[in-house]
Scaffold this active site. Sequence first.
Site, mmCIF file in Angstrom:
data_model
loop_
_atom_site.group_PDB
_atom_site.id
_atom_site.type_symbol
_atom_site.label_atom_id
_atom_site.label_comp_id
_atom_site.label_asym_id
_atom_site.label_seq_id
_atom_site.Cartn_x
_atom_site.Cartn_y
_atom_site.Cartn_z
ATOM 1 N N THR A 59 0.805 -1.217 0.000
ATOM 2 C CA THR A 59 0.000 0.000 0.000
ATOM 3 C C THR A 59 0.837 1.266 0.000
ATOM 4 O O THR A 59 1.961 1.286 0.535
ATOM 5 C CB THR A 59 -0.907 0.021 1.251
ATOM 6 O OG1 THR A 59 -1.438 1.339 1.428
ATOM 7 C CG2 THR A 59 -0.134 -0.324 2.515
ATOM 8 N N GLU A 119 0.320 3.576 1.889
ATOM 9 C CA GLU A 119 0.494 3.968 3.299
ATOM 10 C C GLU A 119 1.927 3.704 3.764
ATOM 11 O O GLU A 119 2.375 4.293 4.743
ATOM 12 C CB GLU A 119 -0.470 3.184 4.191
ATOM 13 C CG GLU A 119 -1.831 3.805 4.341
ATOM 14 C CD GLU A 119 -1.820 5.084 5.193
ATOM 15 O OE1 GLU A 119 -1.314 5.043 6.315
ATOM 16 O OE2 GLU A 119 -2.308 6.113 4.714
ATOM 17 N N TYR A 174 -0.802 0.216 10.824
ATOM 18 C CA TYR A 174 -1.162 -0.458 9.567
ATOM 19 C C TYR A 174 -0.019 -0.333 8.560
ATOM 20 O O TYR A 174 0.395 -1.328 7.942
ATOM 21 C CB TYR A 174 -2.444 0.157 9.005
ATOM 22 C CG TYR A 174 -2.774 -0.244 7.585
ATOM 23 C CD1 TYR A 174 -3.310 -1.489 7.286
ATOM 24 C CD2 TYR A 174 -2.542 0.640 6.524
ATOM 25 C CE1 TYR A 174 -3.601 -1.857 5.987
ATOM 26 C CE2 TYR A 174 -2.844 0.284 5.216
ATOM 27 C CZ TYR A 174 -3.368 -0.966 4.947
ATOM 28 O OH TYR A 174 -3.657 -1.319 3.651
ATOM 29 N N LYS A 180 2.306 -3.347 6.987
ATOM 30 C CA LYS A 180 2.368 -3.603 5.538
ATOM 31 C C LYS A 180 3.802 -3.554 5.018
ATOM 32 O O LYS A 180 4.145 -4.255 4.068
ATOM 33 C CB LYS A 180 1.487 -2.593 4.801
ATOM 34 C CG LYS A 180 -0.016 -2.906 4.895
ATOM 35 C CD LYS A 180 -0.388 -4.135 4.056
ATOM 36 C CE LYS A 180 -1.885 -4.318 3.952
ATOM 37 N NZ LYS A 180 -2.256 -5.454 3.106
HETATM 38 P P1 NAP Z 1 -11.294 -4.589 2.890
HETATM 39 O O1 NAP Z 1 -12.526 -4.295 2.117
HETATM 40 O O2 NAP Z 1 -11.111 -4.023 4.248
HETATM 41 O O3 NAP Z 1 -11.175 -6.190 2.976
HETATM 42 C C1 NAP Z 1 -10.280 -6.802 3.855
HETATM 43 C C2 NAP Z 1 -10.556 -8.288 3.876
HETATM 44 O O4 NAP Z 1 -9.660 -8.915 4.797
HETATM 45 C C3 NAP Z 1 -11.980 -8.659 4.343
HETATM 46 O O5 NAP Z 1 -12.435 -9.730 3.581
HETATM 47 C C4 NAP Z 1 -11.748 -9.086 5.778
HETATM 48 O O6 NAP Z 1 -12.727 -9.967 6.277
HETATM 49 C C5 NAP Z 1 -10.409 -9.797 5.621
HETATM 50 N N1 NAP Z 1 -9.748 -10.035 6.901
HETATM 51 C C6 NAP Z 1 -9.533 -9.151 7.909
HETATM 52 N N2 NAP Z 1 -8.915 -9.756 8.932
HETATM 53 C C7 NAP Z 1 -8.734 -11.045 8.575
HETATM 54 C C8 NAP Z 1 -8.179 -12.176 9.210
HETATM 55 N N3 NAP Z 1 -7.673 -12.100 10.441
HETATM 56 N N4 NAP Z 1 -8.162 -13.360 8.544
HETATM 57 C C9 NAP Z 1 -8.691 -13.456 7.313
HETATM 58 N N5 NAP Z 1 -9.262 -12.421 6.656
HETATM 59 C C10 NAP Z 1 -9.275 -11.232 7.281
HETATM 60 O O7 NAP Z 1 -9.989 -4.183 2.060
HETATM 61 P P2 NAP Z 1 -9.844 -3.881 0.486
HETATM 62 O O8 NAP Z 1 -10.114 -2.440 0.256
HETATM 63 O O9 NAP Z 1 -10.569 -4.916 -0.280
HETATM 64 O O10 NAP Z 1 -8.284 -4.075 0.299
HETATM 65 C C11 NAP Z 1 -7.732 -5.330 -0.048
HETATM 66 C C12 NAP Z 1 -6.274 -5.375 0.377
HETATM 67 O O11 NAP Z 1 -5.545 -4.324 -0.265
HETATM 68 C C13 NAP Z 1 -6.035 -5.172 1.862
HETATM 69 O O12 NAP Z 1 -4.921 -5.956 2.229
HETATM 70 C C14 NAP Z 1 -5.681 -3.705 2.004
HETATM 71 O O13 NAP Z 1 -4.892 -3.486 3.146
HETATM 72 C C15 NAP Z 1 -4.928 -3.485 0.707
HETATM 73 N N6 NAP Z 1 -4.988 -2.132 0.137
HETATM 74 C C16 NAP Z 1 -6.192 -1.535 -0.077
HETATM 75 C C17 NAP Z 1 -6.231 -0.283 -0.671
HETATM 76 C C18 NAP Z 1 -7.534 0.407 -0.961
HETATM 77 O O14 NAP Z 1 -7.508 1.619 -1.227
HETATM 78 N N7 NAP Z 1 -8.652 -0.299 -0.975
HETATM 79 C C19 NAP Z 1 -5.024 0.343 -1.063
HETATM 80 C C20 NAP Z 1 -3.825 -0.327 -0.833
HETATM 81 C C21 NAP Z 1 -3.809 -1.573 -0.256
HETATM 82 P P3 NAP Z 1 -14.033 -9.443 7.081
HETATM 83 O O15 NAP Z 1 -15.043 -9.094 6.006
HETATM 84 O O16 NAP Z 1 -14.409 -10.610 7.901
HETATM 85 O O17 NAP Z 1 -13.614 -8.230 7.871
HETATM 86 O O1 G4F Z 2 -10.527 6.720 3.481
HETATM 87 P P1 G4F Z 2 -9.439 6.627 4.463
HETATM 88 O O2 G4F Z 2 -9.755 6.031 5.778
HETATM 89 O O3 G4F Z 2 -8.259 5.870 3.740
HETATM 90 P P2 G4F Z 2 -6.697 5.775 4.062
HETATM 91 O O4 G4F Z 2 -6.383 6.103 5.467
HETATM 92 O O5 G4F Z 2 -5.986 6.562 3.020
HETATM 93 O O6 G4F Z 2 -6.425 4.225 3.864
HETATM 94 C C1 G4F Z 2 -6.971 3.532 2.751
HETATM 95 O O7 G4F Z 2 -6.083 3.640 1.664
HETATM 96 C C2 G4F Z 2 -4.792 3.028 1.885
HETATM 97 C C3 G4F Z 2 -3.956 3.281 0.637
HETATM 98 O O8 G4F Z 2 -3.172 4.435 0.830
HETATM 99 C C4 G4F Z 2 -5.012 1.561 2.142
HETATM 100 F F1 G4F Z 2 -3.827 0.934 2.285
HETATM 101 C C5 G4F Z 2 -5.859 1.385 3.378
HETATM 102 O O9 G4F Z 2 -6.094 0.002 3.592
HETATM 103 C C6 G4F Z 2 -7.190 2.085 3.168
HETATM 104 O O10 G4F Z 2 -7.889 1.408 2.148
HETATM 105 O O11 G4F Z 2 -8.833 8.086 4.745
HETATM 106 C C7 G4F Z 2 -8.369 8.908 3.686
HETATM 107 C C8 G4F Z 2 -8.058 10.283 4.238
HETATM 108 C C9 G4F Z 2 -7.179 10.254 5.498
HETATM 109 O O12 G4F Z 2 -6.215 11.270 5.394
HETATM 110 C C10 G4F Z 2 -8.139 10.568 6.630
HETATM 111 O O13 G4F Z 2 -7.552 11.226 7.738
HETATM 112 O O14 G4F Z 2 -9.295 10.883 4.650
HETATM 113 C C11 G4F Z 2 -9.111 11.488 5.915
HETATM 114 N N1 G4F Z 2 -10.407 11.595 6.567
HETATM 115 C C12 G4F Z 2 -11.026 12.762 6.877
HETATM 116 N N2 G4F Z 2 -12.172 12.520 7.492
HETATM 117 C C13 G4F Z 2 -11.184 10.592 6.991
HETATM 118 C C14 G4F Z 2 -12.302 11.181 7.582
HETATM 119 N N3 G4F Z 2 -11.039 9.244 6.898
HETATM 120 C C15 G4F Z 2 -12.037 8.474 7.415
HETATM 121 N N4 G4F Z 2 -11.924 7.133 7.313
HETATM 122 N N5 G4F Z 2 -13.146 9.008 8.023
HETATM 123 C C16 G4F Z 2 -13.325 10.356 8.128
HETATM 124 O O15 G4F Z 2 -14.319 10.824 8.669
#
Ligand code: NAP
Ligand code: G4F
Length: 349
Positions: A131, A133, A155, A159
């Site tokens: 990520t 992050e 987190y 990662k």
């Molecule tokens: P998500 O919607 O939060 O999905 C996370 C998945 O992991 C869910 O199916 C969750 O299951 C499962 N999980 C959590 N804890 C677990 C455990 N202990 N054992 C087995 N499964 C577990 O995340 P996503 O947005 O699809 O992202 C997919 C991956 O890409 C993640 O690794 C995330 O960190 C990474 N990532 C995401 C973004 C983004 O912007 N979306 C960007 C960079 C990297 P439950 O439904 O039971 O909670």
């Molecule tokens: O939507 P966020 O919670 O995503 P964040 O922290 O960027 O993380 C997501 O993207 C990552 C990739 O860079 C993934 F690895 C990670 O698993 C996840 O999918 O927050 C985005 C931004 C942050 O700066 C946060 O402080 O939005 C700001 N924010 C402002 N108000 C908020 C809020 N975030 C959340 N969740 N809720 C708020 O009310």
Amino acid sequence: MEAKGKTRRALVTGISGQDGAYLAKHLLEKGYEVFGGRRRSATQNLWRLDELGIADRVQIVDLELLEYSNILDAIRSIAPDEVYNLASQSDVAVSFKQPIFTSEVSGLGALRILDVIRAIDPSIRFYQASTSEMFGIAAETPQSETTSFHPQSPYGTAKVFGHLASGNYREAYGIYAACGILFNHESPLRGVDFVTRKITSGLAMIRAGLVKTIALGNLNAARDWGHAADYVNGIWLMLQQDQPEDFVLATGQARTVRDFAKLAAQCADYDLEWSGKGIGEQAIDKQTGAVIFRVDEQYYRPAEISLLVGDASKAREKLKWHCQFSFEDMVLEMVRADIDLLKRRGRIF
Ligand code: NAP
Ligand code: G4F
């Protein structure tokens, strides 16, 4: 289980999550037999597969990333060609409250899978969901595969561990381990605690009279937001190369949380007036005077990343990867989907 045949088998951990659903659909379209790893849950949480119409085509297996024996049993019985490790405690804010759990799942979880692959069949290809992050307070802008890591959350540090462990197993044991350093990607299937979906689902609920206001944290934070459906194609491409490598996937464009909120409000037909600064900032519906957005300190983080924006040149050149969705298309799709979801189901999941 039968021995490996011509149909390729993929195991996707985190099948109940946003990317798990989109990737499973993508793999099914490519002709794979898809196995989805899910941790135990007392409630039905595979609604995303239902939304994409693929629930009956994905074979669900028990897979708790804290439980080595689950990983061993799953990989031994499925004999997958490819393992996509998407499972994670992926909420940055939650990781400050559950740092040990987050590190166990999002850091050590990757190592457990890698070690099972090493022990059982090192020819299995492995994808690790890394990520942006990890860049944290970034050494340069935009960030690429060569930018150093300076994570700002439990987190992010977990990662980094998963990322480095994948590189180590690639070099030490010759395992095909590829890490996708993905910048934020969103969709109508995004979890409602992430800021984009919190905004779009909140607007839909305000329109339906279910809530009055959306309280947000840092409106100045800027992120590089793409669409999950575009990103899962990049994930798949990373496992189809001759050699395993790490790739950034990003749009190259940063927007603030405020930019996202403004555009989403327009898409939901609100004409807003913004005023104030910091904790006193708010946005009022010009027609009714109702407060639609306000700031609440509880959503500030102990450490914040003010700007993340990626350089995906390597993925564009080597993988021929590109995005189909514009930022504007994505925001409109998310707002419309949440309005429609409320009409269909009467609630947001
Ligand atoms: P998500 O919607 O939060 O999905 C996370 C998945 O992991 C869910 O199916 C969750 O299951 C499962 N999980 C959590 N804890 C677990 C455990 N202990 N054992 C087995 N499964 C577990 O995340 P996503 O947005 O699809 O992202 C997919 C991956 O890409 C993640 O690794 C995330 O960190 C990474 N990532 C995401 C973004 C983004 O912007 N979306 C960007 C960079 C990297 P439950 O439904 O039971 O909670
Ligand atoms: O939507 P966020 O919670 O995503 P964040 O922290 O960027 O993380 C997501 O993207 C990552 C990739 O860079 C993934 F690895 C990670 O698993 C996840 O999918 O927050 C985005 C931004 C942050 O700066 C946060 O402080 O939005 C700001 N924010 C402002 N108000 C908020 C809020 N975030 C959340 N969740 N809720 C708020 O009310």
